[in-house]
Design a protein around this motif. Structure first.
Motif, PDB file in Angstrom:
ATOM      1  N   PRO A 127       0.793  -1.173   0.039  1.00 19.14           N
ATOM      2  CA  PRO A 127       0.118   0.010   0.001  1.00 19.14           C
ATOM      3  C   PRO A 127       0.872   1.402   0.193  1.00 19.14           C
ATOM      4  O   PRO A 127       1.906   1.374   0.563  1.00 19.14           O
ATOM      5  N   LEU A 128       0.401   2.172  -0.896  1.00 17.42           N
ATOM      6  CA  LEU A 128       1.171   3.617  -0.885  1.00 17.42           C
ATOM      7  C   LEU A 128       0.044   4.652  -1.009  1.00 17.42           C
ATOM      8  O   LEU A 128      -0.188   4.838  -2.425  1.00 17.42           O
ATOM      9  N   GLY A 129      -0.468   5.102   0.076  1.00 13.96           N
ATOM     10  CA  GLY A 129      -1.520   6.218  -0.011  1.00 13.96           C
ATOM     11  C   GLY A 129      -2.870   5.534  -0.708  1.00 13.96           C
ATOM     12  O   GLY A 129      -3.556   4.480  -0.337  1.00 13.96           O
ATOM     13  N   ASP A 130      -3.214   6.235  -2.109  1.00 15.04           N
ATOM     14  CA  ASP A 130      -4.282   5.583  -2.748  1.00 15.04           C
ATOM     15  C   ASP A 130      -3.973   4.455  -3.570  1.00 15.04           C
ATOM     16  O   ASP A 130      -4.869   3.944  -4.432  1.00 15.04           O
ATOM     17  N   LEU A 131      -2.623   3.980  -3.599  1.00 13.98           N
ATOM     18  CA  LEU A 131      -2.233   2.801  -4.519  1.00 13.98           C
ATOM     19  C   LEU A 131      -2.114   1.416  -3.712  1.00 13.98           C
ATOM     20  O   LEU A 131      -1.942   1.523  -2.679  1.00 13.98           O
ATOM     21  N   ASN A 132      -2.082   0.505  -4.558  1.00 14.15           N
ATOM     22  CA  ASN A 132      -1.666  -0.747  -4.284  1.00 14.15           C
ATOM     23  C   ASN A 132      -0.483  -1.140  -5.260  1.00 14.15           C
ATOM     24  O   ASN A 132      -0.820  -1.090  -6.540  1.00 14.15           O
ATOM     25  N   VAL A 133       0.837  -1.194  -4.951  1.00 10.82           N
ATOM     26  CA  VAL A 133       1.908  -1.478  -5.799  1.00 10.82           C
ATOM     27  C   VAL A 133       2.163  -2.979  -5.821  1.00 10.82           C
ATOM     28  O   VAL A 133       2.311  -3.562  -4.835  1.00 10.82           O
ATOM     29  N   MET A 134       2.512  -3.574  -6.897  1.00 12.80           N
ATOM     30  CA  MET A 134       2.860  -4.939  -7.222  1.00 12.80           C
ATOM     31  C   MET A 134       4.039  -5.197  -8.107  1.00 12.80           C
ATOM     32  O   MET A 134       4.125  -4.231  -8.988  1.00 12.80           O
ATOM     33  N   SER A 135       4.768  -5.983  -7.738  1.00 10.53           N
ATOM     34  CA  SER A 135       5.934  -6.485  -8.489  1.00 10.53           C
ATOM     35  C   SER A 135       6.457  -8.130  -8.176  1.00 10.53           C
ATOM     36  O   SER A 135       6.970  -8.472  -7.352  1.00 10.53           O
ATOM     37  N   PRO A 136       5.408  -8.839  -8.841  1.00 14.41           N
ATOM     38  CA  PRO A 136       5.431 -10.418  -8.208  1.00 14.41           C
ATOM     39  C   PRO A 136       6.922 -10.845  -8.941  1.00 14.41           C
ATOM     40  O   PRO A 136       7.467 -10.217  -9.644  1.00 14.41           O
ATOM     41  N   PRO A 137       7.092 -12.015  -8.375  1.00 15.18           N
ATOM     42  CA  PRO A 137       8.381 -12.707  -8.814  1.00 15.18           C
ATOM     43  C   PRO A 137       8.436 -12.751 -10.047  1.00 15.18           C
ATOM     44  O   PRO A 137       7.454 -12.952 -11.031  1.00 15.18           O
ATOM     45  N   LEU A 138       9.793 -12.768 -10.792  1.00 15.58           N
ATOM     46  CA  LEU A 138       9.792 -12.742 -12.240  1.00 15.58           C
ATOM     47  C   LEU A 138       9.513 -14.149 -12.945  1.00 15.58           C
ATOM     48  O   LEU A 138       9.120 -14.359 -14.107  1.00 15.58           O
ATOM     49  N   VAL A 139       9.340 -15.224 -11.861  1.00 14.30           N
ATOM     50  CA  VAL A 139       8.817 -16.684 -12.323  1.00 14.30           C
ATOM     51  C   VAL A 139       7.426 -16.903 -12.199  1.00 14.30           C
ATOM     52  O   VAL A 139       6.744 -17.952 -12.520  1.00 14.30           O
ATOM     53  N   ILE A 140       6.574 -15.917 -11.937  1.00 21.44           N
ATOM     54  CA  ILE A 140       5.213 -15.815 -11.988  1.00 21.44           C
ATOM     55  C   ILE A 140       4.401 -16.435 -13.374  1.00 21.44           C
ATOM     56  O   ILE A 140       5.095 -16.193 -14.242  1.00 21.44           O
ATOM     57  N   THR A 141       3.789 -17.306 -13.084  1.00 25.71           N
ATOM     58  CA  THR A 141       3.029 -18.041 -13.974  1.00 25.71           C
ATOM     59  C   THR A 141       1.784 -17.361 -14.337  1.00 25.71           C
ATOM     60  O   THR A 141       1.023 -16.341 -13.641  1.00 25.71           O
ATOM     61  N   ARG A 142       1.130 -17.540 -15.767  1.00 26.63           N
ATOM     62  CA  ARG A 142      -0.096 -16.984 -15.985  1.00 26.63           C
ATOM     63  C   ARG A 142      -1.115 -17.266 -14.947  1.00 26.63           C
ATOM     64  O   ARG A 142      -2.011 -16.432 -14.685  1.00 26.63           O
ATOM     65  N   SER A 143      -1.428 -18.642 -14.785  1.00 26.62           N
ATOM     66  CA  SER A 143      -2.367 -19.016 -13.723  1.00 26.62           C
ATOM     67  C   SER A 143      -1.945 -18.353 -12.301  1.00 26.62           C
ATOM     68  O   SER A 143      -3.119 -18.113 -11.628  1.00 26.62           O
ATOM     69  N   GLU A 144      -1.061 -18.162 -12.079  1.00 31.00           N
ATOM     70  CA  GLU A 144      -0.727 -17.242 -10.852  1.00 31.00           C
ATOM     71  C   GLU A 144      -1.150 -15.948 -10.975  1.00 31.00           C
ATOM     72  O   GLU A 144      -1.721 -15.283  -9.820  1.00 31.00           O
ATOM     73  N   ILE A 145      -0.881 -15.187 -12.153  1.00 29.18           N
ATOM     74  CA  ILE A 145      -1.518 -13.891 -12.165  1.00 29.18           C
ATOM     75  C   ILE A 145      -2.792 -13.856 -12.052  1.00 29.18           C
ATOM     76  O   ILE A 145      -3.367 -13.064 -11.323  1.00 29.18           O
ATOM     77  N   ASP A 146      -3.656 -14.687 -12.679  1.00 28.99           N
ATOM     78  CA  ASP A 146      -5.227 -14.895 -12.825  1.00 28.99           C
ATOM     79  C   ASP A 146      -5.581 -14.889 -11.079  1.00 28.99           C
ATOM     80  O   ASP A 146      -6.620 -14.183 -10.814  1.00 28.99           O
ATOM     81  N   GLU A 147      -4.812 -15.735 -10.168  1.00 32.22           N
ATOM     82  CA  GLU A 147      -5.197 -15.861  -8.932  1.00 32.22           C
ATOM     83  C   GLU A 147      -4.938 -14.566  -8.356  1.00 32.22           C
ATOM     84  O   GLU A 147      -6.027 -14.185  -7.267  1.00 32.22           O
ATOM     85  N   VAL A 148      -3.956 -13.789  -8.580  1.00 32.49           N
ATOM     86  CA  VAL A 148      -3.725 -12.451  -7.840  1.00 32.49           C
ATOM     87  C   VAL A 148      -4.714 -11.436  -8.107  1.00 32.49           C
ATOM     88  O   VAL A 148      -5.286 -10.751  -7.373  1.00 32.49           O
ATOM     89  N   VAL A 149      -5.298 -11.566  -9.538  1.00 33.86           N
ATOM     90  CA  VAL A 149      -6.174 -10.536  -9.976  1.00 33.86           C
ATOM     91  C   VAL A 149      -7.596 -11.029  -9.394  1.00 33.86           C
ATOM     92  O   VAL A 149      -8.454 -10.046  -8.885  1.00 33.86           O
ATOM     93  N   VAL A 150      -7.905 -12.233  -9.303  1.00 31.34           N
ATOM     94  CA  VAL A 150      -8.902 -12.675  -8.729  1.00 31.34           C
ATOM     95  C   VAL A 150      -9.092 -12.224  -7.314  1.00 31.34           C
ATOM     96  O   VAL A 150     -10.224 -11.710  -6.685  1.00 31.34           O
ATOM     97  N   ALA A 151      -7.899 -12.448  -6.386  1.00 34.71           N
ATOM     98  CA  ALA A 151      -7.934 -12.174  -5.071  1.00 34.71           C
ATOM     99  C   ALA A 151      -8.045 -10.472  -4.823  1.00 34.71           C
ATOM    100  O   ALA A 151      -8.613 -10.008  -4.096  1.00 34.71           O
ATOM    101  N   LEU A 152      -7.516  -9.836  -5.895  1.00 35.50           N
ATOM    102  CA  LEU A 152      -7.305  -8.354  -5.553  1.00 35.50           C
ATOM    103  C   LEU A 152      -8.849  -7.952  -6.036  1.00 35.50           C
ATOM    104  O   LEU A 152      -9.136  -6.964  -5.384  1.00 35.50           O
ATOM    105  N   ARG A 153      -9.507  -8.429  -6.962  1.00 33.49           N
ATOM    106  CA  ARG A 153     -11.055  -8.128  -7.330  1.00 33.49           C
ATOM    107  C   ARG A 153     -11.696  -8.340  -6.241  1.00 33.49           C
ATOM    108  O   ARG A 153     -12.436  -7.378  -5.810  1.00 33.49           O
ATOM    109  N   GLU A 154     -11.746  -9.388  -5.298  1.00 31.29           N
ATOM    110  CA  GLU A 154     -12.463  -9.686  -4.343  1.00 31.29           C
ATOM    111  C   GLU A 154     -12.604  -8.732  -3.308  1.00 31.29           C
ATOM    112  O   GLU A 154     -13.034  -8.310  -2.474  1.00 31.29           O
ATOM    113  N   ALA A 155     -10.865  -8.449  -2.801  1.00 33.54           N
ATOM    114  CA  ALA A 155     -10.605  -7.626  -1.962  1.00 33.54           C
ATOM    115  C   ALA A 155     -11.131  -6.079  -2.232  1.00 33.54           C
ATOM    116  O   ALA A 155     -11.620  -5.452  -1.313  1.00 33.54           O
TER     117      ALA A 155
END
Length: 115
Positions: free
Chosen positions: A66-94
């Motif tokens: 968290p940074l004020g009105d922002l959420n900053v993300m820099s996932p590991p360079l080895v992240i997969t597309r399916s893991e990205i999908d999980e991140v986006v679903v969790a972020l949407r739900e949150a």
């Protein structure tokens, strides 16, 4: 090749009323939160909207900075597309959870125009 996919998937969050902007490149990105999109209004600083969303993400196993009105993300360079999908679903739900909680509490938005 997953970097552009990460940004593309994060941009799907723009349909949420609280998401004012998604920006970044490859595996460095942020989501900006607003109380209203038009006119653009922010939540007051004492609400700490970025932290609220970060906490809701963490309860779903996703860590964002968290940074004020922002959420900053820099996932590991080895992240997969399916893991990205999980991140986006969790972020949407949150984001949906936090917005609903704020509305239930009648939280007021910031009337400043700091763009």
């Amino acid at each position: 090749d997953v970097g552009p996919y990460f940004i593309e998937q994060l941009k799907t969050l723009a349909d949420l009323p609280m998401v004012g902007d998604v920006r970044g490149t490859h595996l460095m990105a942020c989501v900006e939160f607003v109380a209203t999109k038009a006119p653009r209004r922010w939540y007051s600083d004492d609400i700490d909207i970025g932290k609220l969303v970060a906490n809701a993400c963490e309860s779903r196993g996703v860590i964002v900075r968290p940074l004020g009105d922002l959420n900053v993300m820099s996932p590991p360079l080895v992240i997969t597309r399916s893991e990205i999908d999980e991140v986006v679903v969790a972020l949407r739900e949150a984001i949906i959870e936090v917005r609903a909680a704020l509305e239930d509490k009648g939280i007021k938005l910031d009337t400043s125009t700091n763009a």
